[in-house]
Design a protein around this motif. Structure first.
Motif, PDB file in Angstrom:
ATOM      1  N   GLY A  55       5.564 -12.615  12.634  1.00 47.54           N
ATOM      2  CA  GLY A  55       4.997 -12.605  13.974  1.00 47.54           C
ATOM      3  C   GLY A  55       4.484 -11.230  14.359  1.00 47.54           C
ATOM      4  O   GLY A  55       3.467 -11.102  15.050  1.00 47.54           O
ATOM      5  N   PHE A  56       5.185 -10.190  13.907  1.00 47.37           N
ATOM      6  CA  PHE A  56       4.754  -8.822  14.208  1.00 47.37           C
ATOM      7  C   PHE A  56       3.443  -8.503  13.502  1.00 47.37           C
ATOM      8  O   PHE A  56       2.570  -7.836  14.074  1.00 47.37           O
ATOM      9  N   ALA A  72      -5.063  -3.992   6.822  1.00 49.65           N
ATOM     10  CA  ALA A  72      -4.311  -3.945   5.566  1.00 49.65           C
ATOM     11  C   ALA A  72      -2.821  -3.827   5.871  1.00 49.65           C
ATOM     12  O   ALA A  72      -2.421  -3.127   6.812  1.00 49.65           O
ATOM     13  N   VAL A  73      -2.002  -4.524   5.063  1.00 42.46           N
ATOM     14  CA  VAL A  73      -0.545  -4.437   5.152  1.00 42.46           C
ATOM     15  C   VAL A  73      -0.012  -3.956   3.816  1.00 42.46           C
ATOM     16  O   VAL A  73      -0.351  -4.522   2.762  1.00 42.46           O
ATOM     17  N   LEU A  74       0.808  -2.908   3.841  1.00 44.54           N
ATOM     18  CA  LEU A  74       1.497  -2.424   2.650  1.00 44.54           C
ATOM     19  C   LEU A  74       2.955  -2.852   2.744  1.00 44.54           C
ATOM     20  O   LEU A  74       3.623  -2.583   3.746  1.00 44.54           O
ATOM     21  N   LEU A  75       3.456  -3.525   1.717  1.00 46.62           N
ATOM     22  CA  LEU A  75       4.798  -4.094   1.735  1.00 46.62           C
ATOM     23  C   LEU A  75       5.763  -3.173   0.999  1.00 46.62           C
ATOM     24  O   LEU A  75       5.530  -2.795  -0.159  1.00 46.62           O
ATOM     25  N   GLY A  76       6.862  -2.818   1.659  1.00 47.81           N
ATOM     26  CA  GLY A  76       7.864  -1.946   1.047  1.00 47.81           C
ATOM     27  C   GLY A  76       9.259  -2.324   1.471  1.00 47.81           C
ATOM     28  O   GLY A  76       9.474  -3.305   2.189  1.00 47.81           O
ATOM     29  N   HIS A  77      10.229  -1.540   0.996  1.00 45.39           N
ATOM     30  CA  HIS A  77      11.635  -1.685   1.392  1.00 45.39           C
ATOM     31  C   HIS A  77      12.124  -3.124   1.262  1.00 45.39           C
ATOM     32  O   HIS A  77      12.671  -3.706   2.198  1.00 45.39           O
ATOM     33  N   GLY A  78      11.926  -3.691   0.080  1.00 42.31           N
ATOM     34  CA  GLY A  78      12.412  -5.040  -0.188  1.00 42.31           C
ATOM     35  C   GLY A  78      12.420  -5.316  -1.675  1.00 42.31           C
ATOM     36  O   GLY A  78      11.714  -4.660  -2.450  1.00 42.31           O
ATOM     37  N   GLU A  79      13.205  -6.306  -2.075  1.00 42.92           N
ATOM     38  CA  GLU A  79      13.210  -6.724  -3.475  1.00 42.92           C
ATOM     39  C   GLU A  79      11.906  -7.462  -3.781  1.00 42.92           C
ATOM     40  O   GLU A  79      11.159  -7.868  -2.883  1.00 42.92           O
ATOM     41  N   ALA A  80      11.627  -7.682  -5.066  1.00 37.37           N
ATOM     42  CA  ALA A  80      10.361  -8.282  -5.476  1.00 37.37           C
ATOM     43  C   ALA A  80      10.154  -9.657  -4.855  1.00 37.37           C
ATOM     44  O   ALA A  80       9.050  -9.979  -4.379  1.00 37.37           O
ATOM     45  N   ASP A  81      11.201 -10.496  -4.841  1.00 39.54           N
ATOM     46  CA  ASP A  81      11.026 -11.842  -4.288  1.00 39.54           C
ATOM     47  C   ASP A  81      10.786 -11.798  -2.782  1.00 39.54           C
ATOM     48  O   ASP A  81      10.060 -12.633  -2.231  1.00 39.54           O
ATOM     49  N   ALA A  82      11.368 -10.801  -2.098  1.00 40.18           N
ATOM     50  CA  ALA A  82      11.140 -10.651  -0.658  1.00 40.18           C
ATOM     51  C   ALA A  82       9.691 -10.240  -0.386  1.00 40.18           C
ATOM     52  O   ALA A  82       9.019 -10.804   0.488  1.00 40.18           O
ATOM     53  N   GLU A  99       2.546 -13.919   0.075  1.00 43.25           N
ATOM     54  CA  GLU A  99       2.043 -15.294   0.092  1.00 43.25           C
ATOM     55  C   GLU A  99       1.818 -15.789   1.520  1.00 43.25           C
ATOM     56  O   GLU A  99       0.783 -16.391   1.835  1.00 43.25           O
ATOM     57  N   GLN A 100       2.797 -15.501   2.396  1.00 46.23           N
ATOM     58  CA  GLN A 100       2.700 -15.985   3.774  1.00 46.23           C
ATOM     59  C   GLN A 100       1.564 -15.301   4.534  1.00 46.23           C
ATOM     60  O   GLN A 100       0.820 -15.948   5.287  1.00 46.23           O
ATOM     61  N   ILE A 101       1.425 -14.003   4.356  1.00 43.32           N
ATOM     62  CA  ILE A 101       0.366 -13.288   5.077  1.00 43.32           C
ATOM     63  C   ILE A 101      -1.007 -13.730   4.585  1.00 43.32           C
ATOM     64  O   ILE A 101      -1.931 -13.950   5.384  1.00 43.32           O
ATOM     65  N   PRO A 127      -5.916 -14.689   6.210  1.00 47.48           N
ATOM     66  CA  PRO A 127      -6.698 -14.410   4.990  1.00 47.48           C
ATOM     67  C   PRO A 127      -7.582 -13.177   5.077  1.00 47.48           C
ATOM     68  O   PRO A 127      -7.999 -12.647   4.033  1.00 47.48           O
ATOM     69  N   LYS A 128      -7.876 -12.692   6.267  1.00 41.68           N
ATOM     70  CA  LYS A 128      -8.722 -11.504   6.397  1.00 41.68           C
ATOM     71  C   LYS A 128      -7.937 -10.199   6.209  1.00 41.68           C
ATOM     72  O   LYS A 128      -8.532  -9.134   6.070  1.00 41.68           O
ATOM     73  N   ILE A 129      -6.607 -10.281   6.252  1.00 45.09           N
ATOM     74  CA  ILE A 129      -5.784  -9.077   6.092  1.00 45.09           C
ATOM     75  C   ILE A 129      -5.575  -8.802   4.606  1.00 45.09           C
ATOM     76  O   ILE A 129      -5.156  -9.689   3.847  1.00 45.09           O
ATOM     77  N   LYS A 130      -5.856  -7.594   4.193  1.00 44.94           N
ATOM     78  CA  LYS A 130      -5.604  -7.194   2.811  1.00 44.94           C
ATOM     79  C   LYS A 130      -4.110  -6.904   2.642  1.00 44.94           C
ATOM     80  O   LYS A 130      -3.531  -6.153   3.417  1.00 44.94           O
TER      81      LYS A 130
END
Length: 458
Positions: free
Chosen positions: A411-412, A420-430, A436-438, A443-446
């Motif tokens: 939601g945030f 663009a969203v950079l994903l960190g601070h989590g395990e690979a499956d997280a 996948e959800q984003i 779909p326009k967000i990298k």
């Protein structure tokens, strides 16, 4: 905008993000990896050693976010260190405690690289620390001589609700903006209220993904988890057993103390001493002293007055009788070796009268994680020093996390609406779940999962 993830591994590790923006350079966080030891626990500072870093901004004072700060300042001796005013009151104690822990590990585990820094070094760098109120915009590079004439970007700390002083960091340039969540909790805890990220918008978002691999259980509520606690405590105390609650010294401990105080005040738990460690007491006192600065519930509740906190002396847990119904809230949430929580648990595990209650995450490769995974009657290796034990004690898990659940974070993302969203601070499956959800919902967000040490143009 150029960004490098300096965490040496792809899991929850040493948080450190390098950001180059409009001719200026910033480091966000300077942590250590909780699963690694010595220099292997450090961020990849060597990759940016030639950069003229102007500032280091800290989200909060947990070791995976600040544990290597003195080392970072050796690489970047001209950098100023910026944090919230509440973190300013905590950070020196955290770093001095790190020196003590590393010194002990050098002697007990023969880790010759420890300590990575000294007490004198902590004292020497302290004058470079600056604390700021939440929601105050700061020009973090304006004073740096090597960038004279270039407009300074700004940063602003937003209350993250995770622990005292925790913050998300907004970085604003002339043309671009970045928001780094750090560790965030959107719901109210016992003392601290949830994050205040309501008006955050940014071009780039660095998002924590800690609980991305944990579905939100239908019907779950924090209130229901809290209601389970007094019933469970009463059951153990009636059989004259003791209860150990392993916690982290900063945050989890101060969530448990007011909860126990309120249960006693409401008559749901009989008044009795709560046995704690020294560092937990120090941070609890800071929560009391800085109550007027924090966004919190029960602002008039003084934890050191509402509870009879009994500080254990070194080695005392090895001698105490485990009868009569004692409650221990001991630091070392994952029950690392050579801690009071570990040593007490080793005594309790084989006794069916005793109980160990977890209130947060315990990595599967730690003593705490192995105990959580053990079934009643199962024999397992608790730790190298404790060896094999057979689980006969009661073990319960209470979900009182200080991290946002994954639906809240999704939601945030929608609220921030970054490019663009950079994903960190989590395990690979997280991280994979979030990607996948984003991608499906926005779909326009990298979406990027930054590899350790790889430079990204965002």
């Amino acid at each position: 905008m150029r960004i490098i993830n300096l965490n040496p591994a792809t899991d929850i590790g040493a948080s450190a993000w390098y950001v180059a923006l409009e001719g200026h350079r910033l480091l966000m966080d300077a942590g250590t990896h909780p699963k690694h030891e010595g220099r292997e626990s450090l961020p990849l500072y060597n990759l940016i050693r030639k950069e003229e870093l102007e500032a280091i901004a800290l989200t909060h004072c947990h070791h995976d976010h600040v544990g290597s700060l003195p080392v970072a300042l050796r690489y970047f001796p001209k950098a100023h260190v910026l944090m919230t005013e509440l973190s300013y009151f905590i950070i020196e104690r955290v770093l001095h405690n790190s020196v003590n822990v590393m010194t002990r590990q050098r002697d007990e585990l023969d880790i010759k690289e420890y300590p990575l820094f000294s007490h004198d070094e902590v004292d020497e760098i302290a004058p470079r620390f600056q604390g700021f109120r939440y929601n105050r915009e700061v020009e973090w590079a304006a004073y740096h001589k090597t960038r004279a004439g270039l407009p300074s970007p700004t940063l602003e700390f937003y209350d993250a609700g995770h622990a005292l002083g925790s913050a998300g960091i907004m970085v604003r340039g002339q043309k671009e903006t970045l928001f780094y969540t750090g560790d965030v909790c959107f719901c109210d805890q016992t003392i601290l209220r949830g994050a205040r990220f309501d008006d955050v918008k940014a071009d780039v978002l660095i998002l924590e993904t800690t609980r991305g691999n944990r579905p939100h259980t239908p019907g779950f509520s924090r209130e229901a988890e809290i209601e389970r606690l007094p019933t469970a405590l009463d059951r153990v105390l009636k059989r004259k057993g003791c209860v150990l609650i392993p916690t982290f010294a900063l945050g989890r401990t101060q969530a448990l103390h007011p909860l126990l105080a309120l249960l006693m005040k409401a008559g749901k738990l009989r008044p009795q001493p709560i046995y704690i460690g020294g560092l937990g007491r120090v941070f609890t006192e800071i929560y009391d002293l800085e109550a007027h600065r924090a966004h919190r519930n029960h602002s008039s509740l003084k934890l050191t007055e509402a509870l009879n906190l009994a500080v254990l002396e070194p080695g005392q847990v090895e001698k105490m009788r485990l009868s009569g119904g004692r409650i221990f809230v001991l630091t070392a949430g994952m029950m690392s070796e050579h801690t009071a929580a570990h040593d007490l648990a080793a005594r309790m595990i084989g006794d069916e009268r005793q109980a160990i209650f977890f209130v947060g995450y315990a990595d599967p490769d730690t003593p705490g994680g192995r105990l959580k995974a053990a079934k009643p009657g199962e024999t397992f290796v608790f730790s190298p020093s404790a060896g094999e034990v057979t689980r006969r004690c009661e073990v319960l898990d209470f979900d009182l996390t200080a991290h946002a659940n994954r639906d809240e974070l999704l939601g945030f993302v929608a609220q921030v609406s970054p490019r663009a969203v950079l994903l960190g601070h989590g395990e690979a499956d997280a991280r994979n779940w979030f990607e996948e959800q984003i991608r499906t919902r926005h779909p326009k967000i990298k979406v990027i999962q930054p590899e350790p040490g790889k430079s990204l143009e965002v």
